[in-house]
Design an enzyme around this catalytic site. Structure first.
Site, PDB file in Angstrom:
ATOM      1  N   THR A 134     -16.079  17.849  23.168  1.00 26.03           N
ATOM      2  CA  THR A 134     -16.205  17.010  21.975  1.00 26.03           C
ATOM      3  C   THR A 134     -17.577  17.196  21.310  1.00 26.03           C
ATOM      4  O   THR A 134     -18.551  17.532  21.992  1.00 26.03           O
ATOM      5  CB  THR A 134     -16.034  15.515  22.358  1.00 26.03           C
ATOM      6  OG1 THR A 134     -16.494  14.699  21.291  1.00 26.03           O
ATOM      7  CG2 THR A 134     -16.815  15.135  23.607  1.00 26.03           C
ATOM      8  N   ASP A 135     -17.638  16.939  20.018  1.00 23.53           N
ATOM      9  CA  ASP A 135     -18.929  17.010  19.312  1.00 23.53           C
ATOM     10  C   ASP A 135     -19.900  15.947  19.823  1.00 23.53           C
ATOM     11  O   ASP A 135     -21.108  16.047  19.638  1.00 23.53           O
ATOM     12  CB  ASP A 135     -18.734  16.870  17.790  1.00 23.53           C
ATOM     13  CG  ASP A 135     -18.120  15.540  17.346  1.00 23.53           C
ATOM     14  OD1 ASP A 135     -17.638  14.778  18.207  1.00 23.53           O
ATOM     15  OD2 ASP A 135     -18.109  15.274  16.137  1.00 23.53           O
TER      16      ASP A 135
HETATM   17  P1  NAD Z   1      -6.069  10.677  24.956  1.00 24.06           P
HETATM   18  O1  NAD Z   1      -6.824   9.582  25.628  1.00 24.06           O
HETATM   19  O2  NAD Z   1      -5.106  10.358  23.875  1.00 24.06           O
HETATM   20  O3  NAD Z   1      -5.282  11.534  26.047  1.00 24.06           O
HETATM   21  C1  NAD Z   1      -5.822  11.890  27.283  1.00 24.06           C
HETATM   22  C2  NAD Z   1      -4.658  12.206  28.200  1.00 24.06           C
HETATM   23  O4  NAD Z   1      -5.179  12.706  29.439  1.00 24.06           O
HETATM   24  C3  NAD Z   1      -3.811  10.976  28.559  1.00 24.06           C
HETATM   25  O5  NAD Z   1      -2.449  11.298  28.407  1.00 24.06           O
HETATM   26  C4  NAD Z   1      -4.154  10.687  30.017  1.00 24.06           C
HETATM   27  O6  NAD Z   1      -3.093  10.120  30.731  1.00 24.06           O
HETATM   28  C5  NAD Z   1      -4.487  12.088  30.512  1.00 24.06           C
HETATM   29  N1  NAD Z   1      -5.415  12.113  31.650  1.00 24.06           N
HETATM   30  C6  NAD Z   1      -6.644  11.550  31.711  1.00 24.06           C
HETATM   31  N2  NAD Z   1      -7.208  11.829  32.890  1.00 24.06           N
HETATM   32  C7  NAD Z   1      -6.321  12.561  33.603  1.00 24.06           C
HETATM   33  C8  NAD Z   1      -6.322  13.128  34.909  1.00 24.06           C
HETATM   34  N3  NAD Z   1      -7.353  12.975  35.731  1.00 24.06           N
HETATM   35  N4  NAD Z   1      -5.244  13.827  35.299  1.00 24.06           N
HETATM   36  C9  NAD Z   1      -4.166  13.972  34.481  1.00 24.06           C
HETATM   37  N5  NAD Z   1      -4.102  13.454  33.244  1.00 24.06           N
HETATM   38  C10 NAD Z   1      -5.175  12.752  32.820  1.00 24.06           C
HETATM   39  O7  NAD Z   1      -7.196  11.698  24.445  1.00 24.06           O
HETATM   40  P2  NAD Z   1      -7.198  12.694  23.198  1.00 24.06           P
HETATM   41  O8  NAD Z   1      -7.758  11.982  22.034  1.00 24.06           O
HETATM   42  O9  NAD Z   1      -5.882  13.368  23.104  1.00 24.06           O
HETATM   43  O10 NAD Z   1      -8.301  13.730  23.688  1.00 24.06           O
HETATM   44  C11 NAD Z   1      -7.932  14.882  24.440  1.00 24.06           C
HETATM   45  C12 NAD Z   1      -9.198  15.655  24.759  1.00 24.06           C
HETATM   46  O11 NAD Z   1      -9.839  16.034  23.542  1.00 24.06           O
HETATM   47  C13 NAD Z   1     -10.217  14.839  25.540  1.00 24.06           C
HETATM   48  O12 NAD Z   1     -10.778  15.650  26.532  1.00 24.06           O
HETATM   49  C14 NAD Z   1     -11.257  14.446  24.500  1.00 24.06           C
HETATM   50  O13 NAD Z   1     -12.542  14.339  25.085  1.00 24.06           O
HETATM   51  C15 NAD Z   1     -11.190  15.609  23.536  1.00 24.06           C
HETATM   52  N6  NAD Z   1     -11.533  15.284  22.129  1.00 24.06           N
HETATM   53  C16 NAD Z   1     -10.901  14.273  21.469  1.00 24.06           C
HETATM   54  C17 NAD Z   1     -11.213  14.045  20.121  1.00 24.06           C
HETATM   55  C18 NAD Z   1     -10.498  12.966  19.329  1.00 24.06           C
HETATM   56  O14 NAD Z   1     -10.871  12.736  18.173  1.00 24.06           O
HETATM   57  N7  NAD Z   1      -9.468  12.308  19.855  1.00 24.06           N
HETATM   58  C19 NAD Z   1     -12.152  14.821  19.478  1.00 24.06           C
HETATM   59  C20 NAD Z   1     -12.779  15.851  20.198  1.00 24.06           C
HETATM   60  C21 NAD Z   1     -12.441  16.069  21.515  1.00 24.06           C
END
Ligand code: NAD
Length: 332
Positions: A134-135
């Site tokens: 992430t940023d």
């Molecule tokens: P989210 O919270 O919607 O989804 C995360 C998913 O990971 C969930 O389904 C959860 O059940 C699963 N999970 C968490 N820990 C786990 C584990 N130990 N084993 C198996 N499953 C596990 O998150 P998101 O918004 O879809 O983000 C996904 C990734 O992208 C993350 O790593 C986040 O840091 C990164 N990210 C998100 C954004 C954003 O704007 N949402 C921006 C940049 C980066």
């Protein structure tokens, strides 16, 4: 055949990412997710009956199960979305983030390393481990500072971003130490369908849809750089094909918007598509005590992906924001 192991696939970005792969019959998609409160099996409903799709409920830190899955499905690509992702929760329960986003994630990285080290040389060459970071690991910017590049120092400022930065160091160090073909992406704020209602845009839409008040942290002046989730997912596919091992790629849209302006844009969409007789939706906004250590501004310089992959955002922000509003209204 391209075999993808996608972790956290029942979450917001993971489930959108699957939609970019599923219709190509040459892709086989194995999804693992522990189905925490943030994971929603309904996000996978359009894929579950497809022949090239398999869902397994597990924690990425479960060494026994992960080793079995890697041995059985022999993925070419691992795309790791799995993480605890809500900053507010990380402020309340930092240990949970250290355990999940660092300890369990390192265990998963070890299993992937072990798998990669023991496959045949052709598969070894093809293999990539893509870490979705992430940023927020770069910390925050002052008003007039230049957007973060891949060379910016990591300066995480809350337990969530610290846990992501810590794991980023492991991922890059495994490239240096073991030659493991790892790549990191650092994307700005995503929006679109399937996001948990705890996050700003779906929270705001959900409240407006119920004619409830919308809480805004501080004075709402925090700035985020918004990108449609499918634009993000397309870059991940470009990185798998063309990205260089051991590299970091920033993904951003140069689309900086203050939180309060974003919320007012959503209110205006509601005024148009669900007008109220007595008042405008923006009158539902109220201000609450600011989040502890709230980062003031994130902004990403996307020059590297533009130059190396000729990438540009394909989605129009205003149109997609309205589509996102309609999605949450229709999928209560
Ligand atoms: P989210 O919270 O919607 O989804 C995360 C998913 O990971 C969930 O389904 C959860 O059940 C699963 N999970 C968490 N820990 C786990 C584990 N130990 N084993 C198996 N499953 C596990 O998150 P998101 O918004 O879809 O983000 C996904 C990734 O992208 C993350 O790593 C986040 O840091 C990164 N990210 C998100 C954004 C954003 O704007 N949402 C921006 C940049 C980066």
């Amino acid at each position: 055949m391209n075999i993808y192991l996608i972790t956290g696939g029942a979450g917001f970005i993971g489930s959108n990412y699957i939609s970019t792969l599923i219709n190509n019959k040459k892709n086989k998609i194995i999804v693992i997710d522990k189905l925490s409160y943030a994971g929603n099996i309904k996000n996978l409903k359009h894929f579950i009956l497809k022949k090239n799709f398999k869902f397994i409920k597990t924690n990425i830190g479960n060494k026994k199960v992960i080793t079995k899955i890697l041995r059985k499905y022999q993925p070419n690509y691992i795309v790791n979305f799995a993480a605890e992702t809500h900053v507010d929760t990380s402020i309340l329960f930092p240990n949970r983030f250290a355990l999940n986003n660092v300890y369990h994630s390192v265990s998963f990285l070890n299993d992937a390393l072990n798998y990669w080290q023991n496959i045949d040389s052709f598969s070894k060459k093809k293999f990539r481990f893509i870490q979705i970071s992430t940023d927020e690991v770069y910390g925050c910017l002052k008003k007039n500072e230049m957007p973060f590049t891949e060379k910016s120092n990591l300066n995480p400022r809350n337990p969530y971003s610290s846990s992501k930065a810590a794991f980023d160091h492991f991922v890059l160090s495994y490239f240096n130490t073991y030659g493991m073909p790892n790549i990191i992406t650092r994307c700005s704020n995503n929006f679109g369908k399937n996001q948990n209602l705890e996050k700003l845009i779906p929270m705001c839409i959900n409240k407006l849809n119920l004619n409830k008040k919308i809480p805004i942290y501080g004075n709402g002046s925090q700035i985020r750089d918004w990108l449609h989730v499918l634009d993000h997912c397309k870059v991940i596919n470009l990185i798998i094909k063309k990205g260089k091992k051991g590299e970091v790629y920033n993904i951003g849209n140069s689309n900086e918007i203050k939180n309060i302006e974003l919320v007012k844009m959503i209110c205006k969409i509601f005024d148009r598509i669900k007008p109220l007789t007595n008042f405008q939706h923006s009158s539902l906004i109220y201000y609450v005590k600011d989040r502890l250590g709230h980062d003031t501004r994130y902004s990403i310089n996307p020059s590297k992906i533009k130059k190396e992959f000729n990438w540009s955002s394909k989605k129009n922000f205003k149109i997609e924001l309205e589509n996102t509003v309609k999605f949450y209204i229709n999928n209560k």
